[in-house]
Motif scaffolding. Structure first.
Motif, PDB file in Angstrom:
ATOM      1  N   ALA A  83      45.221  52.053  -0.444  1.00 52.45           N
ATOM      2  CA  ALA A  83      45.577  52.845  -1.624  1.00 52.45           C
ATOM      3  C   ALA A  83      46.958  53.463  -1.454  1.00 52.45           C
ATOM      4  N   ALA A  84      47.272  53.914  -0.240  1.00 51.46           N
ATOM      5  CA  ALA A  84      48.599  54.475   0.026  1.00 51.46           C
ATOM      6  C   ALA A  84      49.670  53.398  -0.065  1.00 51.46           C
ATOM      7  N   ILE A  85      49.374  52.214   0.442  1.00 52.16           N
ATOM      8  CA  ILE A  85      50.339  51.112   0.376  1.00 52.16           C
ATOM      9  C   ILE A  85      50.633  50.746  -1.067  1.00 52.16           C
ATOM     10  N   GLU A  86      49.592  50.678  -1.894  1.00 51.50           N
ATOM     11  CA  GLU A  86      49.794  50.321  -3.300  1.00 51.50           C
ATOM     12  C   GLU A  86      50.741  51.305  -3.978  1.00 51.50           C
ATOM     13  N   ARG A  87      50.520  52.590  -3.754  1.00 48.42           N
ATOM     14  CA  ARG A  87      51.392  53.593  -4.362  1.00 48.42           C
ATOM     15  C   ARG A  87      52.805  53.508  -3.785  1.00 48.42           C
ATOM     16  N   ALA A  88      52.906  53.386  -2.487  1.00 52.73           N
ATOM     17  CA  ALA A  88      54.224  53.352  -1.854  1.00 52.73           C
ATOM     18  C   ALA A  88      55.053  52.180  -2.365  1.00 52.73           C
ATOM     19  N   LEU A  89      54.438  51.014  -2.502  1.00 53.29           N
ATOM     20  CA  LEU A  89      55.169  49.840  -2.969  1.00 53.29           C
ATOM     21  C   LEU A  89      55.631  50.011  -4.414  1.00 53.29           C
ATOM     22  N   LEU A  90      54.778  50.591  -5.248  1.00 48.97           N
ATOM     23  CA  LEU A  90      55.173  50.831  -6.640  1.00 48.97           C
ATOM     24  C   LEU A  90      56.313  51.837  -6.722  1.00 48.97           C
ATOM     25  N   TYR A  91      56.258  52.859  -5.877  1.00 49.18           N
ATOM     26  CA  TYR A  91      57.305  53.880  -5.913  1.00 49.18           C
ATOM     27  C   TYR A  91      58.638  53.320  -5.395  1.00 49.18           C
ATOM     28  N   GLU A  92      58.558  52.493  -4.358  1.00 48.42           N
ATOM     29  CA  GLU A  92      59.786  51.834  -3.891  1.00 48.42           C
ATOM     30  C   GLU A  92      60.379  50.962  -4.992  1.00 48.42           C
ATOM     31  N   ALA A  93      59.527  50.220  -5.682  1.00 49.03           N
ATOM     32  CA  ALA A  93      60.004  49.354  -6.760  1.00 49.03           C
ATOM     33  C   ALA A  93      60.600  50.165  -7.904  1.00 49.03           C
ATOM     34  N   ALA A  94      60.120  51.410  -8.089  1.00 53.22           N
ATOM     35  CA  ALA A  94      60.629  52.274  -9.150  1.00 53.22           C
ATOM     36  C   ALA A  94      61.966  52.911  -8.794  1.00 53.22           C
ATOM     37  N   GLY A  95      62.379  52.769  -7.531  1.00 53.83           N
ATOM     38  CA  GLY A  95      63.675  53.310  -7.137  1.00 53.83           C
ATOM     39  C   GLY A  95      63.637  54.421  -6.118  1.00 53.83           C
ATOM     40  N   ALA A  96      62.454  54.721  -5.571  1.00 51.42           N
ATOM     41  CA  ALA A  96      62.379  55.758  -4.542  1.00 51.42           C
ATOM     42  C   ALA A  96      63.155  55.324  -3.306  1.00 51.42           C
ATOM     43  N   ASP A  97      63.925  56.249  -2.738  1.00 50.15           N
ATOM     44  CA  ASP A  97      64.678  55.973  -1.511  1.00 50.15           C
ATOM     45  C   ASP A  97      63.802  56.060  -0.272  1.00 50.15           C
ATOM     46  N   CYS A  98      62.700  56.812  -0.386  1.00 52.25           N
ATOM     47  CA  CYS A  98      61.842  57.090   0.763  1.00 52.25           C
ATOM     48  C   CYS A  98      60.455  57.373   0.225  1.00 52.25           C
ATOM     49  N   VAL A  99      59.417  57.035   0.969  1.00 50.89           N
ATOM     50  CA  VAL A  99      58.053  57.407   0.592  1.00 50.89           C
ATOM     51  C   VAL A  99      57.490  58.337   1.663  1.00 50.89           C
ATOM     52  N   TYR A 100      56.570  59.187   1.234  1.00 53.09           N
ATOM     53  CA  TYR A 100      56.101  60.283   2.085  1.00 53.09           C
ATOM     54  C   TYR A 100      54.576  60.353   2.026  1.00 53.09           C
ATOM     55  N   PRO A 101      53.872  59.596   2.873  1.00 60.42           N
ATOM     56  CA  PRO A 101      52.408  59.626   2.883  1.00 60.42           C
ATOM     57  C   PRO A 101      51.903  60.871   3.622  1.00 60.42           C
ATOM     58  N   ILE A 102      51.956  61.992   2.950  1.00 60.34           N
ATOM     59  CA  ILE A 102      51.630  63.263   3.580  1.00 60.34           C
ATOM     60  C   ILE A 102      50.172  63.254   4.057  1.00 60.34           C
ATOM     61  N   GLY A 103      49.973  63.742   5.254  1.00 60.52           N
ATOM     62  CA  GLY A 103      48.631  63.793   5.817  1.00 60.52           C
ATOM     63  C   GLY A 103      48.140  62.484   6.392  1.00 60.52           C
ATOM     64  N   ALA A 104      48.979  61.452   6.384  1.00 60.83           N
ATOM     65  CA  ALA A 104      48.549  60.158   6.930  1.00 60.83           C
ATOM     66  C   ALA A 104      48.377  60.260   8.440  1.00 60.83           C
ATOM     67  N   PRO A 105      47.324  59.672   8.989  1.00 59.63           N
ATOM     68  CA  PRO A 105      47.207  59.631  10.449  1.00 59.63           C
ATOM     69  C   PRO A 105      48.292  58.710  11.003  1.00 59.63           C
ATOM     70  N   PRO A 106      48.797  58.996  12.195  1.00 60.49           N
ATOM     71  CA  PRO A 106      49.844  58.143  12.758  1.00 60.49           C
ATOM     72  C   PRO A 106      49.492  56.667  12.770  1.00 60.49           C
ATOM     73  N   ALA A 107      48.220  56.354  12.981  1.00 66.55           N
ATOM     74  CA  ALA A 107      47.806  54.949  13.043  1.00 66.55           C
ATOM     75  C   ALA A 107      48.000  54.224  11.713  1.00 66.55           C
ATOM     76  N   ALA A 108      48.149  54.971  10.622  1.00 68.28           N
ATOM     77  CA  ALA A 108      48.355  54.331   9.315  1.00 68.28           C
ATOM     78  C   ALA A 108      49.765  53.771   9.178  1.00 68.28           C
ATOM     79  N   LEU A 109      50.708  54.290   9.977  1.00 72.45           N
ATOM     80  CA  LEU A 109      52.105  53.876   9.826  1.00 72.45           C
ATOM     81  C   LEU A 109      52.316  52.377  10.052  1.00 72.45           C
ATOM     82  N   PRO A 110      51.891  51.810  11.173  1.00 75.70           N
ATOM     83  CA  PRO A 110      52.100  50.369  11.348  1.00 75.70           C
ATOM     84  C   PRO A 110      51.346  49.539  10.314  1.00 75.70           C
TER      85      PRO A 110
END
Length: 245
Positions: A157-184
């Protein structure tokens, strides 16, 4: 803007950009004196400094607080990005102009609103695209992904939002509260641009720095603290006050 954007690119994995969060002019000057090249205000920290709960700061007071912080460090050439909650329901063009009037060169925007409910991701992505169109290259747009703090632990769910926001022109995405293991997992899922992670401000400095490096090696580009530095500072002030009594 060019300086601020450049700070987010070409970094080695063990050297993420660390941006402290000033809550007023004095704390901003202190962080600059310590050597930080840029600052990112925390919405919760500024709210607390003004006597409000997180997310309850009137927009006029938030913009005024950001303007004071910018004014305090502008002569030193230090760029400031501002957390402006969920945008206060302002139309994209008005939000951009009010933010630019403060002198800030970037912003955080939440994707959950009143009642801490996640916004419709496609409508939110469309709104971010409007902000990008209004701002052009004048603002660095950090799009927050609130799934983890709103009870949706599914990384997909976080990936779906992040990809849409990047496509909309976001310079950076911020998955607040994400566990470190979610990053890779997010990186493997196609998130290519800069990623902001929040880190604890508690503990010895060497332990914190090791934590920053670990987040960078997992895929984080920049590290912020939310209101953590304000909490640590006010705790120290309380301890000092007690010792004086």
């Amino acid at each position: 803007m060019d300086v601020f954007r450049a700070l987010h690119h070409g970094r080695s994995p063990n050297d993420p950009l660390v941006l402290p969060g000033p809550w007023d002019a004095a704390s901003a000057r202190a962080f600059v004196a310590a050597g930080f090249p840029a600052l990112a205000t925390p919405g919760a920290g500024v709210a607390a400094s003004l006597g409000y709960e997180d997310g309850r700061t009137p927009p006029a007071e938030m913009f005024a607080a950001v303007a004071r912080i910018v004014r305090a460090v502008r002569p030193l050439g230090v760029p400031v990005s501002a957390d402006i909650d969920d945008g206060y329901g302002l139309p994209a063009a008005e939000l951009v102009e009010r933010l630019l009037e403060t002198g800030a060169i970037g912003c955080n925007l939440d994707d959950s609103g009143p009642g801490k409910v996640l916004k419709d991701l496609r409508r939110h992505a469309d709104w971010l695209a409007e902000i990008r169109a209004s701002a052009g290259d004048r603002l660095f747009l950090n799009a927050r992904v609130d799934t983890f703090v709103r009870g949706v632990p599914d990384v997909a769910a976080a990936i779906e939002r992040a990809l849409l926001y990047e496509a909309a022109g976001a310079d950076c995405v911020y998955p607040i509260g994400a566990p470190p293991a979610a990053l890779p997992v997010m990186r493997a899922g196609g998130v290519k641009g800069p990623v902001n992670m929040v880190a604890s401000a508690a503990g010895p400095a060497d332990v914190l720095r090791n934590g920053f490096r670990e987040l960078g090696e997992l895929g984080a580009t920049r590290i912020t603290f939310g209101p953590g530095l304000l909490v640590r500072t006010t705790t120290a002030l309380t301890d000092l006050g007690r010792s004086l009594l």
